[in-house]
Write a protein that holds these residues in place. Structure first.
Motif, PDB file in Angstrom:
ATOM      1  N   UNK A 125       0.895  -1.034   0.219  1.00 61.28           N
ATOM      2  CA  UNK A 125      -0.004  -0.040  -0.058  1.00 61.28           C
ATOM      3  C   UNK A 125       0.867   1.242   0.071  1.00 61.28           C
ATOM      4  N   UNK A 126       1.893   1.313   0.936  1.00 58.44           N
ATOM      5  CA  UNK A 126       2.640   2.578   0.782  1.00 58.44           C
ATOM      6  C   UNK A 126       3.535   2.518  -0.143  1.00 58.44           C
ATOM      7  N   UNK A 127       4.034   1.506  -0.709  1.00 57.48           N
ATOM      8  CA  UNK A 127       4.840   1.295  -1.883  1.00 57.48           C
ATOM      9  C   UNK A 127       3.966   2.071  -3.165  1.00 57.48           C
ATOM     10  N   UNK A 128       2.772   1.741  -3.128  1.00 53.43           N
ATOM     11  CA  UNK A 128       1.811   2.216  -4.174  1.00 53.43           C
ATOM     12  C   UNK A 128       1.466   3.859  -4.213  1.00 53.43           C
ATOM     13  N   UNK A 129       1.455   4.276  -2.803  1.00 50.96           N
ATOM     14  CA  UNK A 129       1.448   5.615  -2.571  1.00 50.96           C
ATOM     15  C   UNK A 129       2.804   6.379  -2.874  1.00 50.96           C
ATOM     16  N   UNK A 130       4.003   5.668  -2.714  1.00 49.72           N
ATOM     17  CA  UNK A 130       5.171   6.278  -3.237  1.00 49.72           C
ATOM     18  C   UNK A 130       5.366   6.459  -4.535  1.00 49.72           C
ATOM     19  N   UNK A 131       4.671   5.377  -5.251  1.00 49.07           N
ATOM     20  CA  UNK A 131       4.916   5.474  -6.836  1.00 49.07           C
ATOM     21  C   UNK A 131       4.155   6.400  -7.267  1.00 49.07           C
ATOM     22  N   UNK A 132       2.936   6.547  -6.777  1.00 44.08           N
ATOM     23  CA  UNK A 132       1.972   7.795  -7.150  1.00 44.08           C
ATOM     24  C   UNK A 132       2.681   9.049  -6.903  1.00 44.08           C
ATOM     25  N   UNK A 133       3.295   9.108  -5.750  1.00 41.13           N
ATOM     26  CA  UNK A 133       3.934  10.380  -5.524  1.00 41.13           C
ATOM     27  C   UNK A 133       5.180  10.570  -6.466  1.00 41.13           C
ATOM     28  N   UNK A 134       5.998   9.585  -6.815  1.00 41.47           N
ATOM     29  CA  UNK A 134       7.238  10.028  -7.625  1.00 41.47           C
ATOM     30  C   UNK A 134       6.438  10.228  -8.957  1.00 41.47           C
ATOM     31  N   UNK A 135       5.329   9.735  -9.429  1.00 40.46           N
ATOM     32  CA  UNK A 135       4.659  10.047 -10.809  1.00 40.46           C
ATOM     33  C   UNK A 135       4.550  11.322 -10.833  1.00 40.46           C
ATOM     34  N   UNK A 136       3.578  11.957  -9.789  1.00 44.48           N
ATOM     35  CA  UNK A 136       3.230  13.442  -9.729  1.00 44.48           C
ATOM     36  C   UNK A 136       4.328  14.136  -9.602  1.00 44.48           C
ATOM     37  N   UNK A 188       7.313  13.590 -11.128  1.00 40.34           N
ATOM     38  CA  UNK A 188       7.835  13.807 -12.443  1.00 40.34           C
ATOM     39  C   UNK A 188       7.222  14.560 -13.473  1.00 40.34           C
ATOM     40  N   UNK A 189       5.818  14.718 -13.248  1.00 39.39           N
ATOM     41  CA  UNK A 189       5.087  15.409 -13.998  1.00 39.39           C
ATOM     42  C   UNK A 189       5.023  16.803 -13.727  1.00 39.39           C
ATOM     43  N   UNK A 190       5.042  17.023 -12.280  1.00 38.25           N
ATOM     44  CA  UNK A 190       5.318  18.628 -11.862  1.00 38.25           C
ATOM     45  C   UNK A 190       6.829  19.156 -12.245  1.00 38.25           C
ATOM     46  N   UNK A 191       7.630  17.970 -12.336  1.00 34.42           N
ATOM     47  CA  UNK A 191       9.296  18.438 -12.618  1.00 34.42           C
ATOM     48  C   UNK A 191       9.163  18.901 -14.244  1.00 34.42           C
ATOM     49  N   UNK A 192       8.361  18.073 -14.947  1.00 33.97           N
ATOM     50  CA  UNK A 192       8.635  18.415 -16.225  1.00 33.97           C
ATOM     51  C   UNK A 192       8.024  19.763 -16.593  1.00 33.97           C
ATOM     52  N   UNK A 193       6.719  20.026 -16.082  1.00 35.83           N
ATOM     53  CA  UNK A 193       6.071  21.425 -16.157  1.00 35.83           C
ATOM     54  C   UNK A 193       6.977  22.452 -15.572  1.00 35.83           C
ATOM     55  N   UNK A 194       7.778  22.405 -14.587  1.00 37.83           N
ATOM     56  CA  UNK A 194       8.465  23.217 -13.924  1.00 37.83           C
ATOM     57  C   UNK A 194       9.896  23.600 -14.838  1.00 37.83           C
ATOM     58  N   UNK A 195      10.301  22.301 -15.471  1.00 37.56           N
ATOM     59  CA  UNK A 195      11.365  22.424 -16.363  1.00 37.56           C
ATOM     60  C   UNK A 195      11.205  23.060 -17.494  1.00 37.56           C
ATOM     61  N   UNK A 196       9.966  23.166 -18.197  1.00 39.32           N
ATOM     62  CA  UNK A 196       9.347  23.811 -19.155  1.00 39.32           C
ATOM     63  C   UNK A 196       9.376  25.367 -18.895  1.00 39.32           C
ATOM     64  N   UNK A 197       8.839  25.752 -17.530  1.00 41.91           N
ATOM     65  CA  UNK A 197       8.512  27.046 -17.215  1.00 41.91           C
ATOM     66  C   UNK A 197      10.078  27.575 -17.050  1.00 41.91           C
TER      67      UNK A 197
END
Length: 433
Positions: free
Chosen positions: A120-131, A133-142
């Motif tokens: 369960x916590x592994x799934x939460x951690x993977x979801x956090x990692x995915x978020x 990554x997506x946030x980092x991509x947006x920040x990188x573009x900005x």
């Protein structure tokens, strides 16, 4: 996350160890009875072994290993008397183990090992990692877009600053960096302009110093050359004339030596090559200088007197104090007319040792007072050279005093004449320590 899991698991193991700590030996029956009262946990597996590592209790629902030997590294460490734990993440789950020894009268009678498999916590951690990554991509573009905009603005400012640096490096000390704003580049430009101002001032002073030094050295050298040429070119020169010329050559050589010595002393002061400071009583140094200067004052017909207080101690080198007093007294005697008077006083006030040298001569013109301590500066150049001055004595006094945290000032007396005041910080016997 790893730290939290191992700490939580270790606490659970400690509770189970406490429930077994009252047993003198571990068997399958008494371990099962003791573990039955332990609160329900969400652990995937709990093992209890005896001192030999044989499993006495196992919560695995299928394929329990009771009666077998446990070879987990954590169990081996626990049987050696150590708390052991380990946590790792692989294949989408956290795998955590912890083990502790069971003691009876300080003897190891077994070990408790707990294992947790958490998805369960592994799934939460993977979801956090995915978020992330997506946030980092947006920040990188900005950030990339802002970098392009800001880099163009900064590049222009840096380009102007580099141009100014190259201009100053080439010797154009009057050039300034024209960069406006309140950012760091503008602040650097302001500091650069301030530094350039100091460089321009220093360069101007250096050029004046070299020019004045060359002029001062040229004068005695030219006189020596003229006198030697006169001796060589004059036929049948008599002995008295030769002696007179040689005497003049010796005086010019002494003057040249004084200029050179003063220049070397100023160079040492500029480089910070000061003598080792010590607590020095100024009165004996003053008395020594007055004995030396009395003969010079008598030859000129100048009355030289002094009044001094005891206990005037300062933190400096003895030679420096001698140089300061000698230069000030010598300057006053040289520029006093016959029949004049020079008064020297030494006292301490307000945590300062104060030396005053006053004369009753013509004084110093008001427009010359701010420049009196400049190198090679003379109020009356012709009179100064005739008196044998180099124009460096007062500069040496000022630089020496400033290096020791003191001050020196010149002023005109209301009743006529000039007064020089030198102040050192008062030093007690233990100040050096």
């Amino acid at each position: 996350m790893f730290h939290s899991k191992t700490a939580t698991l270790q606490n659970s193991v400690s509770v189970m160890v406490y429930s077994l700590s009252g047993l003198d030996q571990l068997t399958e029956e008494n371990v099962a009875a003791a573990m039955a009262v332990v609160e329900e946990t969400n652990l995937s597996r709990i093992l209890v072994t005896n001192a030999a590592g044989r499993i006495l209790y196992d919560t695995r629902e299928t394929g329990g290993a009771v009666g077998e030997y446990c070879l987990y590294t954590e169990v081996v460490q626990a049987l050696l008397g150590n708390d052991a734990n380990n946590s790792s993440y692989r294949r989408g789950a956290f795998h955590s183990r912890a083990a502790s020894p069971v003691l009876y009268r300080n003897q190891i009678i077994g070990a408790v090992c707990a294992y947790e498999y958490d998805t369960e916590q592994a799934a939460l951690l993977e979801g956090l990692q995915g978020n992330l990554l997506r946030l980092s991509a947006v920040i990188a573009v900005v950030v990339a877009g802002l970098s392009v905009i800001l880099s163009r603005a900064l590049t222009q400012k840096i380009g102007r600053l580099l141009t100014a640096i190259r201009q100053v490096r080439a010797g154009a000390y009057s050039h300034r960096a024209d960069i406006r704003g309140a950012d760091e580049i503008a602040q650097i430009a302001q500091e650069f302009n301030s530094l350039t101002d100091r460089l321009q001032t220093t360069e101007g002073a250096r050029r004046r110093f070299v020019s004045d030094a060359s002029h001062e050295l040229k004068t005695p050298l030219a006189a020596i050359r003229l006198l030697t040429d006169s001796i060589l070119q004059t036929e049948d020169i008599d002995l008295d004339t030769t002696r007179e010329f040689v005497s003049d050559i010796g005086q010019e050589a002494e003057r040249l030596a004084r200029i050179t010595e003063d220049l070397l002393r100023l160079t040492r002061l500029d480089s910070g090559a000061m003598g080792k400071p010590e607590v020095v009583d100024v009165l004996p140094v003053l008395e020594q200088v007055m004995r030396m200067m009395n003969l010079v004052a008598q030859e000129k017909g100048v009355e030289l007197t002094y009044a001094a207080a005891e206990g005037c101690t300062v933190l400096a080198a003895k030679d420096e104090i001698h140089q300061v007093i000698y230069n000030l007294v010598d300057n006053a005697v040289k520029y006093s007319a016959a029949g004049g008077a020079v008064q020297v006083s030494l006292r301490w006030r307000n945590e300062q040792v104060v030396l005053q040298v006053a004369d009753n001569g013509a004084g110093i013109p008001e427009e010359d007072l701010p420049r009196i301590f400049q190198r090679f500066y003379r109020v009356d150049k012709a009179r100064s050279r005739a008196a044998g001055g180099t124009g460096l004595g007062l500069s040496i006094v000022r630089d020496t005093m400033e290096k020791r945290g003191g001050t020196v000032e010149a002023a005109n007396r209301p009743e006529g004449g000039a007064v020089f005041t030198a102040c050192w910080p008062y030093a007690r016997g233990g100040d050096l320590a």
